[in-house]
Write a protein that holds these residues in place. Structure first.
Motif, PDB file in Angstrom:
ATOM      1  N   LEU A 108       2.087   9.465   1.346  1.00 14.89           N
ATOM      2  CA  LEU A 108       1.570   8.262   0.703  1.00 14.89           C
ATOM      3  C   LEU A 108       2.663   7.256   0.375  1.00 14.89           C
ATOM      4  N   THR A 109       3.914   7.684   0.332  1.00 14.94           N
ATOM      5  CA  THR A 109       5.016   6.764   0.043  1.00 14.94           C
ATOM      6  C   THR A 109       5.735   6.307   1.301  1.00 14.94           C
ATOM      7  N   LEU A 395       5.099   6.959  -8.328  1.00 11.30           N
ATOM      8  CA  LEU A 395       5.481   6.158  -7.157  1.00 11.30           C
ATOM      9  C   LEU A 395       4.276   5.893  -6.257  1.00 11.30           C
ATOM     10  N   GLU A 396       3.453   6.907  -6.053  1.00  7.11           N
ATOM     11  CA  GLU A 396       2.261   6.716  -5.224  1.00  7.11           C
ATOM     12  C   GLU A 396       1.283   5.752  -5.883  1.00  7.11           C
ATOM     13  N   LEU A 397       1.121   5.860  -7.203  1.00  7.00           N
ATOM     14  CA  LEU A 397       0.222   4.950  -7.914  1.00  7.00           C
ATOM     15  C   LEU A 397       0.755   3.522  -7.895  1.00  7.00           C
ATOM     16  N   ARG A 398       2.056   3.388  -7.942  1.00 11.98           N
ATOM     17  CA  ARG A 398       2.663   2.059  -7.904  1.00 11.98           C
ATOM     18  C   ARG A 398       2.463   1.395  -6.543  1.00 11.98           C
ATOM     19  N   ILE A 399       2.465   2.196  -5.489  1.00  7.45           N
ATOM     20  CA  ILE A 399       2.318   1.635  -4.140  1.00  7.45           C
ATOM     21  C   ILE A 399       0.852   1.325  -3.830  1.00  7.45           C
ATOM     22  N   HIS A 400      -0.047   2.250  -4.153  1.00  2.12           N
ATOM     23  CA  HIS A 400      -1.440   2.121  -3.726  1.00  2.12           C
ATOM     24  C   HIS A 400      -2.362   1.548  -4.796  1.00  2.12           C
ATOM     25  N   LYS A 401      -1.862   1.338  -6.018  1.00  2.00           N
ATOM     26  CA  LYS A 401      -2.673   0.747  -7.085  1.00  2.00           C
ATOM     27  C   LYS A 401      -3.947   1.583  -7.308  1.00  2.00           C
ATOM     28  N   PHE A 402      -5.103   0.883  -7.437  1.00  2.00           N
ATOM     29  CA  PHE A 402      -6.342   1.580  -7.768  1.00  2.00           C
ATOM     30  C   PHE A 402      -6.932   2.334  -6.579  1.00  2.00           C
ATOM     31  N   SER A 403      -6.510   2.005  -5.369  1.00  2.93           N
ATOM     32  CA  SER A 403      -6.989   2.765  -4.213  1.00  2.93           C
ATOM     33  C   SER A 403      -6.462   4.196  -4.230  1.00  2.93           C
ATOM     34  N   TYR A 404      -5.476   4.449  -5.072  1.00  2.00           N
ATOM     35  CA  TYR A 404      -4.933   5.805  -5.214  1.00  2.00           C
ATOM     36  C   TYR A 404      -6.010   6.777  -5.688  1.00  2.00           C
ATOM     37  N   PHE A 405      -6.956   6.301  -6.510  1.00  2.00           N
ATOM     38  CA  PHE A 405      -7.969   7.179  -7.092  1.00  2.00           C
ATOM     39  C   PHE A 405      -9.149   7.407  -6.158  1.00  2.00           C
ATOM     40  N   LYS A 406      -9.117   6.849  -4.957  1.00  2.00           N
ATOM     41  CA  LYS A 406     -10.201   7.080  -4.016  1.00  2.00           C
ATOM     42  C   LYS A 406     -10.129   8.461  -3.392  1.00  2.00           C
ATOM     43  N   SER A 407      -8.974   9.082  -3.429  1.00  2.00           N
ATOM     44  CA  SER A 407      -8.799  10.408  -2.843  1.00  2.00           C
ATOM     45  C   SER A 407      -9.005  11.481  -3.906  1.00  2.00           C
ATOM     46  N   ILE A 408      -9.823  12.478  -3.574  1.00  2.00           N
ATOM     47  CA  ILE A 408     -10.076  13.567  -4.517  1.00  2.00           C
ATOM     48  C   ILE A 408      -8.821  14.390  -4.746  1.00  2.00           C
TER      49      ILE A 408
END
Length: 820
Positions: A108-109, A395-408
């Protein structure tokens, strides 16, 4: 210029026969040895090898580094360098970023969408790190428990629950208040106080009781009850004259907080939950508070018996009593375990008694022996891992923002981290609290040791660790889901989720309808249908074949069989099989689609690449040793360094490599190998050769075993993969040897071209002084010389004036057979 270029080619040819070949094989392993069956594009067609200035690669995009010139082009101008301070600052920032990227690099990074090999390698690295974390959390979880826990709990259960009094009353058989007092004055006191051996010899432990001679009773036991106020319910007017009191079912708001009986003592005075530092309890009927009337027993059996007799004689339990608790704790130093026991007897408003018990065996003192300190080290590693994963998720949350929470899987990562942080905090709290409580207990041994609170939260802590470990194991699917076989489960569930959700609505409508029917029909007579929740679980048990049909039939001889037959038919034979059919059909579709998809690069291919690269390195090392042995055999008597060097140079070895090998065995440094030095060199080379041969044989057997285990390829598969080329191991090694031989030939050719260039320069300068422009003799000499190496040499002179300032430009062309 021509001479410099030839020297570059000469140096490059030497480097491929030197120790640099290992480094170049690394670059080959990254791109060249790729199974074309897993590549998206077909392999390039075979090309002939050209020796014109920039040679073409033998493999698509893989051998570039092997043929790259060491010297830059004379016409290439390097870009302007930035200022030193700016350059150093950028270098520092780039170094910091590369460190973070390398340490916390995930799929993801990093941009792995267009690079399958990078995706597989990154996922493999994540999997290896996670496996270490998983091993650590398993050690922590299983290190806090032991098989002795079960036997400790069983021993306490047999003593305080299953032991009967002289009249045959056991704790589980208590049905009235009379039975309670018989049990309390009999099996309870006998089990609590062990001060003598079986032969009536004293234990010499003072007033301390050691249950089963091993488990020390901590402090004194406590008996507590909760009462309900009189007239807390309303009596019907028809019975108002006959029934003078009314005690409702338990409710916290209706607790009796008034003194009664003797009044002078804690047993007759109400105490709030805060005053006695109690805790609520979830009983069989309802949840009770930690308040009430309590009485602490004594350190001796006789004094405790007097206290219980006084309570019974003064009617401590009466019509308003709703529950009685008996709490005490023991400690076993042999296994470093605490056993916190709570015996509960509920007296419902219907009359009678409902006994239950709760025995918690926990480890509250953590660090005593070497294994405990090893677990402490694992806890430190666990904290470092949690810190590592916190940074990674940030780091992953910083890159993908709210789309990070789309993955279970990302949500599961956060759940695991949060549970781990809570566990770390509780671990510190538990250690401090136990030390404080034990210190107070040692100062006052005759007080009640309240370990109930700690035992409760320690149990919740263990449960939380169990759930966290479960999620940690499930998270393994995140790192192996790139394999198409492993994706079958997730793909099947994901695709049929909507169908299952729609079907679940229909299923539970029918299911809850039958649950309500069973509750209303059999709830008054059958225990498994006594509450609506029990009805739900009972119906799940019927699906699995665990049911009591006779109890249903006795409760209602007409509607009971009808309920059972219709429920089994509609729920088991129809709805459940529809549920399985949805999953089965979806699985078949997913499996068919995956089988028709093109294979991609997998972890097994990466492992095979490393395996084959190691095999090639060992093979080349063995050949180099064979060359040195041949050089030794070619000489007679003493071998001089010059002869040794010339022999190995003809085989394509570099000067520095030859010098290093010669000096290693030339002990006297006279540039001559005598017979003793030669013998020592032969012995050592033979040992190395034997070791390499053994390792190569082992690798070859493993490779042959893998080939034998592969299933036979059908005609359909051959047709589907007709455009794909697979290179066998022997064929690839043959290609490698031919390339190395080709490089050796190029080296000899470039040497001869240097001689030709020098000769051309001398003759051209002489003829220039005699005749300006006539150079036929030079052309004739150059053709005669070039014919020896099968090389066509063409002298291109655009203008005669240029010849006085620079060497003539020579273009050489040689064609070799490229079909290897």
């Amino acid at each position: 210029m021509l001479t410099d270029s030839m020297k570059c080619l000469n140096n490059r040819a030497e480097s491929h026969l030197s120790g640099q070949v290992e480094c170049e094989l690394d670059s080959v392993g990254k791109g060249a040895w790729v199974n074309q069956g897993y590549c998206g594009s077909p392999p390039p067609p075979p090309r002939a090898v050209s020796t014109i200035y920039n040679p073409q690669p033998l493999f698509q995009g893989s051998m570039d580094s092997m043929y790259k010139l060491d010297s830059p082009s004379p016409f290439h101008h390097p870009p302007e360098e930035p200022l030193p301070t700016e350059k150093s600052l950028k270098k520092k920032q780039r170094g910091c970023c590369s460190f973070i990227k390398g340490l916390w690099g995930t799929t993801l990074t990093e941009n792995t969408s267009d690079n399958r090999e990078l995706f597989v390698r990154t996922t493999l690295r994540e999997l290896l790190v996670y496996v270490v974390f998983l091993v650590d959390i398993c050690l922590l979880t299983y290190g806090m428990t032991s098989s002795s826990t079960y036997y400790y709990t069983k021993a306490m259960t047999d003593l305080f629950v299953n032991t009967a009094s002289e009249s045959g009353v056991r704790f589980q058989s208590i049905g009235t208040m009379t039975d309670f007092w018989i049990y309390a004055q009999g099996p309870l006191l006998d089990g609590l106080y062990w001060t003598k051996w079986y032969n009536n010899q004293s234990l010499e432990s003072g007033e301390r009781s050691f249950i089963y001679y091993e488990n020390m009773l901590l402090g004194v036991p406590r008996v507590r009850q909760i009462k309900i106020k009189n007239n807390s319910c309303k009596v019907h007017t028809d019975f108002a004259e006959e029934i003078t009191g009314c005690f409702d079912v338990y409710n916290e708001k209706k607790e009796n907080d008034l003194g009664f009986g003797l009044i002078n003592g804690t047993a007759w005075t109400y105490h709030t939950e805060k005053e006695i530092k109690g805790s609520s309890h979830w009983g069989m009927l309802t949840t009770y508070t930690g308040a009430g009337y309590y009485q602490d027993l004594n350190l001796t059996k006789e004094d405790s018996a007097v206290i219980l007799n006084e309570l019974m004689d003064n009617l401590w339990l009466d019509q308003g009593t709703r529950v009685v608790f008996i709490d005490f704790s023991t400690y076993n130093a042999n296994i470093n375990m605490f056993c916190v026991i709570r015996l509960v007897v509920e007296f419902p408003a219907t009359g009678g008694a409902i006994p239950s018990y709760q025995i918690r065996t926990v480890k509250l003192i953590r660090y005593i022996n070497y294994w405990d300190y090893f677990i402490l080290g694992c806890e430190v590693v666990f904290c470092l891992f949690i810190l590592y994963y916190v940074v990674e998720e940030f780091l992953e949350l910083r890159i993908h923002k709210f789309s990070y929470f789309k993955s279970i899987w990302n949500i599961l990562d956060i759940v695991v981290i949060m549970l781990a942080i809570v566990a770390i905090i509780f671990n510190v709290f538990r250690t401090v609290k136990v030390d404080k409580l034990l210190g107070k207990l040692l100062e006052q041994p005759d007080i009640y040791a309240d370990f109930e609170f700690l035992a409760f939260w320690q149990t919740q802590y263990n449960n939380m660790n169990a759930v966290n470990l479960f999620f940690a194991w499930i998270k393994v699917f995140k790192y192996i889901s790139f394999n198409k076989t492993m994706t079958q489960l997730s793909s099947t569930l994901g695709r049929c989720a909507k169908d299952i959700l729609g079907f679940a609505i229909m299923f539970f409508i029918v299911f809850f309808a039958y649950a309500q029917l069973g509750y209303l029909l059999f709830g008054t007579e059958v225990e498994s249908f006594s509450t609506f929740v029990k009805c739900i679980f009972t119906q799940f048990r019927i699906i699995l074949g665990d049911f009591d049909y006779d109890a249903i039939d006795r409760a209602n001889r007409v509607l009971g069989p009808i309920y059972f037959v219709t429920y089994v038919f509609f729920v088991f034979f129809v709805l459940l099989n529809m549920f399985l059919a949805i999953i089965n059909d979806t699985y078949s579709e997913v499996k068919e689609e995956l089988s028709s998809q093109k294979d991609e690069l997998q972890i097994t291919d990466i492992i095979k690449q490393s395996y084959m690269k190691t095999f090639m390195k060992l093979k080349l090392k063995k050949e180099k040793i064979s060359d040195v042995q041949k050089a030794l055999k070619s000489g007679s008597g003493e071998i001089e360094f010059r002869d040794f060097r010339e022999t190995l140079k003809e085989m394509g070895h570099a000067d520095h490599e030859i010098s290093a090998a010669f000096s290693q065995f030339d002990s006297d440094g006279n540039q001559v190998l005598d017979e003793a030095e030669q013998e020592r060199m032969k012995i050592e080379l033979e040992e190395k050769r034997d070791a390499l041969s053994a390792e190569l044989n082992n690798l070859g057997k493993n490779y042959e075993k893998e080939l034998m285990e592969k299933p036979a390829v059908t005609s359909t598969e051959q047709k589907n993969h007709s455009s794909q080329i697979y290179v066998d191991l022997e064929q690839f090694l043959k290609l490698t040897r031919q390339v190395l031989h080709l490089e050796s030939s190029v080296k000899g050719i470039t040497t001869r071209i240097d001689l030709i260039a020098e000769k051309l320069g001398v003759h051209e300068k002489a003829k220039w002084n005699e005749n300006q422009g006539k150079s036929s003799v030079i052309n004739k000499n150059s053709e005669d010389t070039a014919s020896e190496g099968n090389i066509l040499v063409c002298v291109d002179r655009d203008t005669k004036a240029n010849l006085s300032f620079r060497r003539p430009e020579v273009r050489t062309t040689s064609t070799f057979d490229g079909h290897m």
